[in-house]
Design a protein around this motif. Structure first.
Motif, short mmCIF file in Angstrom:
data_model
loop_
_atom_site.label_atom_id
_atom_site.label_comp_id
_atom_site.label_asym_id
_atom_site.label_seq_id
_atom_site.Cartn_x
_atom_site.Cartn_y
_atom_site.Cartn_z
N ALA A 156 0.69 -1.22 0.07
CA ALA A 156 -0.13 -0.07 0.08
C ALA A 156 0.93 1.26 0.14
CB ALA A 156 -0.80 -0.06 1.24
N LEU A 157 2.20 1.16 0.12
CA LEU A 157 2.87 2.17 0.26
C LEU A 157 3.24 3.09 -1.01
CD1 LEU A 157 6.13 1.01 2.34
CD2 LEU A 157 4.51 2.79 3.12
N THR A 158 3.10 4.34 -0.97
CA THR A 158 3.38 5.24 -2.08
C THR A 158 4.61 6.05 -1.63
OG1 THR A 158 2.46 7.12 -1.14
CG2 THR A 158 0.82 5.68 -2.40
N GLU A 159 5.24 6.88 -2.48
CA GLU A 159 6.28 7.52 -2.33
C GLU A 159 6.15 8.53 -1.29
OE1 GLU A 159 9.50 10.48 -4.74
OE2 GLU A 159 8.23 9.25 -5.77
N TRP A 160 5.08 9.08 -1.01
CA TRP A 160 4.73 10.09 -0.07
C TRP A 160 4.47 9.28 1.25
CZ3 TRP A 160 5.62 14.90 0.57
CH2 TRP A 160 5.87 15.72 -0.44
N ASP A 161 4.00 8.26 1.23
CA ASP A 161 3.92 7.64 2.59
C ASP A 161 5.15 7.30 3.00
OD1 ASP A 161 1.00 7.33 2.38
OD2 ASP A 161 1.05 5.61 1.05
N LEU A 162 6.11 6.75 2.33
CA LEU A 162 7.24 6.44 2.59
C LEU A 162 8.24 7.68 3.06
CD1 LEU A 162 9.43 4.28 3.02
CD2 LEU A 162 10.14 4.28 0.60
N ARG A 163 8.00 8.74 2.49
CA ARG A 163 8.71 10.00 2.96
C ARG A 163 8.24 10.37 4.39
NH1 ARG A 163 8.14 13.86 -2.32
NH2 ARG A 163 9.72 12.84 -3.64
N LEU A 164 6.85 10.42 4.47
CA LEU A 164 6.49 10.83 5.89
C LEU A 164 6.74 9.59 6.93
CD1 LEU A 164 2.94 11.70 4.83
CD2 LEU A 164 4.57 13.27 5.89
N LEU A 165 6.71 8.42 6.59
CA LEU A 165 7.11 7.23 7.72
C LEU A 165 8.70 7.38 8.02
CD1 LEU A 165 5.38 4.06 6.40
CD2 LEU A 165 4.92 5.72 8.39
N GLU A 166 9.42 7.79 6.79
CA GLU A 166 10.81 7.74 7.27
C GLU A 166 11.06 8.84 8.49
OE1 GLU A 166 13.43 6.04 6.57
OE2 GLU A 166 13.07 4.97 4.84
N GLN A 167 10.40 10.39 8.06
CA GLN A 167 10.58 11.27 8.97
C GLN A 167 10.10 10.88 10.41
OE1 GLN A 167 9.33 14.90 7.33
NE2 GLN A 167 9.58 16.03 9.19
N LEU A 168 8.87 10.18 10.61
CA LEU A 168 8.30 9.87 11.93
C LEU A 168 9.32 8.77 12.47
CD1 LEU A 168 4.37 9.80 10.72
CD2 LEU A 168 5.53 11.53 12.38
#
Length: 238
Positions: A156-168
């Motif tokens: 279910a991951l999109t590029e933006w999901d991954l960016r936000l998760l990495e930061q969190l």
């Protein structure tokens, strides 16, 4: 209660030289982040860009750019001039991080569940075994841990999901890593980690989005509570 002596055990001997073939800024960012996460650069401590440049063996330019990156992740605050400090640990920040993680990761888990393949679940099993049984250092262990969680969310991951998760995750790691690295990693602790993460695989194997969503929410809630309990045991000045 977690003692100051226990916290010291998580710190390494200092920052390492970052000479190497990759981007200097990437290497510097990774090494300073490592220093923050393992306690070499302590929460609330100040440091000069010049001193970091000497320790890391690079000019001040990649150091300053790396600090800007880490500032966006909430780990560092740059000061006017040529200094910075490590942001202090904060209970409200921790709660905010986990609130956002629950919103994002639980939703992703539910949407990913029906698209997880047997190969995905086998990979999660492999990473869990590596995380709980392999004799690796703390940095590698937490990288394996991150890959485990990503495996269950990946469909279910999109590029933006991954960016936000990495930061969190970067913001969260300095809380969770210190908590769990103060424990002796013996058979009992390895078994506790295995059980906590196997519950996620078991929920994924049911094929029920609701089951996996609930399991992820409970997993994150338990980690948040452990961090808050650890912080409550710290001296008021920490």
């Amino acid at each position: 209660m977690v003692s100051e002596a226990s916290l010291e055990k998580s710190a390494r001997a200092g920052l390492r030289s970052v000479a190497g073939p990759n981007s200097a800024v990437d290497r510097v960012t990774a090494e300073i982040r490592r220093g923050v996460l393992n306690g070499t650069l302590k929460a609330g401590s100040s440091f000069s860009i010049a001193d970091l440049s000497v320790q890391l063996g690079v000019s001040h330019i990649p150091v300053r750019e790396a600090l800007r990156r880490l500032e966006t992740q909430g780990l560092i605050t740059l000061r006017p001039g040529r200094s910075a400090f490590v942001n202090p640990l904060d209970r409200d920040e921790l709660r905010s991080i986990y609130r956002l993680r629950k919103l994002i990761e639980c939703d992703l888990a539910a949407r990913a569940c029906l698209d997880l393949t047997p190969a995905d679940l086998d990979e999660a099993e492999r990473l869990l075994k590596e995380f709980t049984q392999a004799d690796v250092d703390a940095d590698e262990s937490w990288e394996i841990h991150k890959r485990f969680h990503l495996t269950l969310l990946r469909p279910a991951l999109t590029e933006w999901d991954l960016r936000l998760l990495e930061q969190l995750w970067h913001a969260c790691d300095r809380y969770t890593r210190v908590v769990y690295e103060t424990y002796q990693i013996g058979p009992e602790e390895r078994r506790r980690r295995e059980i906590a993460h196997r519950l996620l695989i078991d929920a994924a194997r049911t094929g029920s989005p609701a089951e996996l969503k609930l399991a992820v929410n409970e997993h994150l809630a338990e980690r948040e509570l452990a961090c808050l309990e650890w912080m409550a045991a710290l001296p008021p000045s920490t």
